[in-house]
Design an enzyme around this catalytic site. Sequence first.
Site, mmCIF file in Angstrom:
data_model
loop_
_atom_site.group_PDB
_atom_site.id
_atom_site.type_symbol
_atom_site.label_atom_id
_atom_site.label_comp_id
_atom_site.label_asym_id
_atom_site.label_seq_id
_atom_site.Cartn_x
_atom_site.Cartn_y
_atom_site.Cartn_z
ATOM 1 N N HIS A 276 0.867 -1.180 0.000
ATOM 2 C CA HIS A 276 0.000 0.000 0.000
ATOM 3 C C HIS A 276 0.907 1.234 0.000
ATOM 4 O O HIS A 276 2.018 1.179 0.521
ATOM 5 C CB HIS A 276 -0.831 -0.051 1.296
ATOM 6 C CG HIS A 276 -1.880 1.005 1.438
ATOM 7 N ND1 HIS A 276 -1.598 2.283 1.857
ATOM 8 C CD2 HIS A 276 -3.223 0.956 1.277
ATOM 9 C CE1 HIS A 276 -2.719 2.982 1.932
ATOM 10 N NE2 HIS A 276 -3.728 2.201 1.576
ATOM 11 N N ASP B 185 3.238 -4.483 8.129
ATOM 12 C CA ASP B 185 2.053 -3.644 7.986
ATOM 13 C C ASP B 185 0.851 -4.580 8.135
ATOM 14 O O ASP B 185 0.513 -5.338 7.223
ATOM 15 C CB ASP B 185 2.081 -2.966 6.610
ATOM 16 C CG ASP B 185 0.776 -2.242 6.298
ATOM 17 O OD1 ASP B 185 -0.160 -2.295 7.108
ATOM 18 O OD2 ASP B 185 0.710 -1.620 5.212
ATOM 19 N N GLN C 16 -4.338 -4.928 6.983
ATOM 20 C CA GLN C 16 -5.342 -5.881 6.494
ATOM 21 C C GLN C 16 -5.274 -7.206 7.249
ATOM 22 O O GLN C 16 -6.303 -7.848 7.472
ATOM 23 C CB GLN C 16 -5.142 -6.152 4.995
ATOM 24 C CG GLN C 16 -5.340 -4.938 4.105
ATOM 25 C CD GLN C 16 -6.760 -4.411 4.126
ATOM 26 O OE1 GLN C 16 -7.714 -5.144 4.359
ATOM 27 N NE2 GLN C 16 -6.901 -3.124 3.881
ATOM 28 N N LYS D 83 -10.240 -0.705 10.907
ATOM 29 C CA LYS D 83 -10.369 -1.903 10.059
ATOM 30 C C LYS D 83 -10.756 -3.131 10.871
ATOM 31 O O LYS D 83 -10.974 -4.206 10.320
ATOM 32 C CB LYS D 83 -9.069 -2.166 9.304
ATOM 33 C CG LYS D 83 -8.695 -0.985 8.405
ATOM 34 C CD LYS D 83 -7.975 -1.393 7.176
ATOM 35 C CE LYS D 83 -7.245 -0.232 6.546
ATOM 36 N NZ LYS D 83 -7.842 0.218 5.290
ATOM 37 N N CYS E 152 -4.745 2.356 -3.717
ATOM 38 C CA CYS E 152 -3.536 2.895 -3.054
ATOM 39 C C CYS E 152 -2.388 1.908 -3.163
ATOM 40 O O CYS E 152 -1.577 1.773 -2.230
ATOM 41 C CB CYS E 152 -3.780 3.234 -1.583
ATOM 42 S SG CYS E 152 -4.961 4.530 -1.336
#
Length: 405
Positions: free
Chosen positions: A122, A199, A202, A225, A363
Site C-alpha cells: 500500500h 504492515d 489488512q 479496520k 492505493c
Amino acid sequence: MKDIIEIRKDFPLLQKEIGGRRIVYFDNAATTQKPICVIEAVDEVYRSYNANVHRGVHVLSDMVSEAYENAREKIRDFINASKKEEIIFTSGTTASINAVAFSFGERYIKPGDEIIISNLEHHSNIVPWQMMCERKGARLKVIPVTDRGEIIMEKYVKLLTEKTKLVAITQVSNALGTIVPVKEVTALAHQLGIPVLIDGAQGIQHCQVDIQEIGCDFYTFSGHKIYGPAGTGILYGREKYLEEMPPWHGGGDMIKSVSFEKTVYNDLPFKFEAGTPNYPGFIGLGRAIDYIRELGMEDISNREKRLLDYATEKLSGIDRVKIIGNAAEKVSVISFVIEGIHQYDAGMILDKLGIAVRTGNHCAQPLIERLGLEGTIRASLCFYNTEEEIDTLAEGIRKVIRMFY
Ligand code: PMP
C-alpha cells in the site's frame, strides 16, 4: 459462532436502506462497519466520564485514564505482545509507519543503507520509506511478485545483504488479498540480524495475530479496520528499538520534565505519544476487541474463508470476469476486472444497485501497474457478509455486462 442474523443485528448500518435498498457493503478492506457496543462505548465516554487522559487529579480524569489504559492492555493481549510498554497509540497504520520511518531512520540509517519493501505494498508502506531514504541517503529495494500476486521468496533472499537495515512488508495485500508468509520473511531477515516491520492493516482483520510467533520487531494496524473507531492506530515495537529511537513528535505527555536547557523524555510508551490522543476512540477499540473475541477469531477466519470460496466460485463462473490475484493463501478480498468495461463504470452501476465495492488502484499503484492494469474492482468481504449478498453481487455484475454487450 453466533448466528449470522444475530450478528448482523449488532451493526446498525447494515440495517439501513439507501434509495430503497438495503446496502450490500463489500468495502471492508477500506473500513469496517461498527457494532452497536463500540458506538455505545464511545458515546458513553462523552456522556459519562469525559476528561483528558493522564492530566488531571480529578475523578473524571482518573476514570477515563483507567479505561484508556485498559484498552492498551486489551490490545497487547489481542496481539500477544509481551509488554504494555511496547504498544504505542497513534492515529492509524499510516501514522505508525511514518513514526518508524522517521524515528528508526534518525537513529539507525546512514547513506548507502538499504530498506526492503515488496511490490505488494500500500502507498502507506512505500512513501514513508522513500521519504526516509531521501532524508538519509538510503536506497529502497523491492521484492518482486508473481503474476498470481505472491512475493518471490528466492528474490527476497538475494536482496538481503549486510547493507539491509530494515524489511517493511505487508501481512496481507489490500488490493489482492494475498497472505504473505510473514513469519518466514521475518526469520530470513533475522538470520542477518535485520529488523522487520509488518504492515498489519489488512492482516489484523482476517488473521489471528501473534506478534511473538511472527517474531517481527514492529507491527502496525488501524482500529477502524477491526470494527473500532477511525483515528485510532497501533504501533507495536520491540522495546530494545523503541528505547533507542528518538521520539517523532514533541509536546505534552511525552516528557518527564522540560526546561529551556533540557527536556527529559517520558518512559515507553508515552515517549511516542505527544498531545491529547483520541481516547474515546481507543476505549471504543478496546470494546471492538472484546466483540471480536466474543465471536472468536478462529470462527471469524473460517467463516471468511467460506465466503471467499463461495464468492470465487460465483464470480469465476461469469463470462468476461477475470479474478486478479490467485495466491494460494488469500483472505476474503476479491479483485477482478470485467473485459471491455472500465472499472469505474462498473463500480458506479453496482453502486446504483446498492452494492458498495471499491474501484481503482487501491492505493497500490505500483502493484496494479506491475499486473499491467489501470485498476480493478474490489469486493472485500468480512464475517457479517452473507452468501445472499454475494449472489446479489454476481447478479449485479451480470447486469453491468448486459448493459454493455
Ligand atoms: N496498509 C494497508 C495494507 C492498508 O490496506 C491500509 C488502508 N487501506 C493502510 C496501510 C493505511 O491505513 P490507514 O489509512 O488506516 O492509515
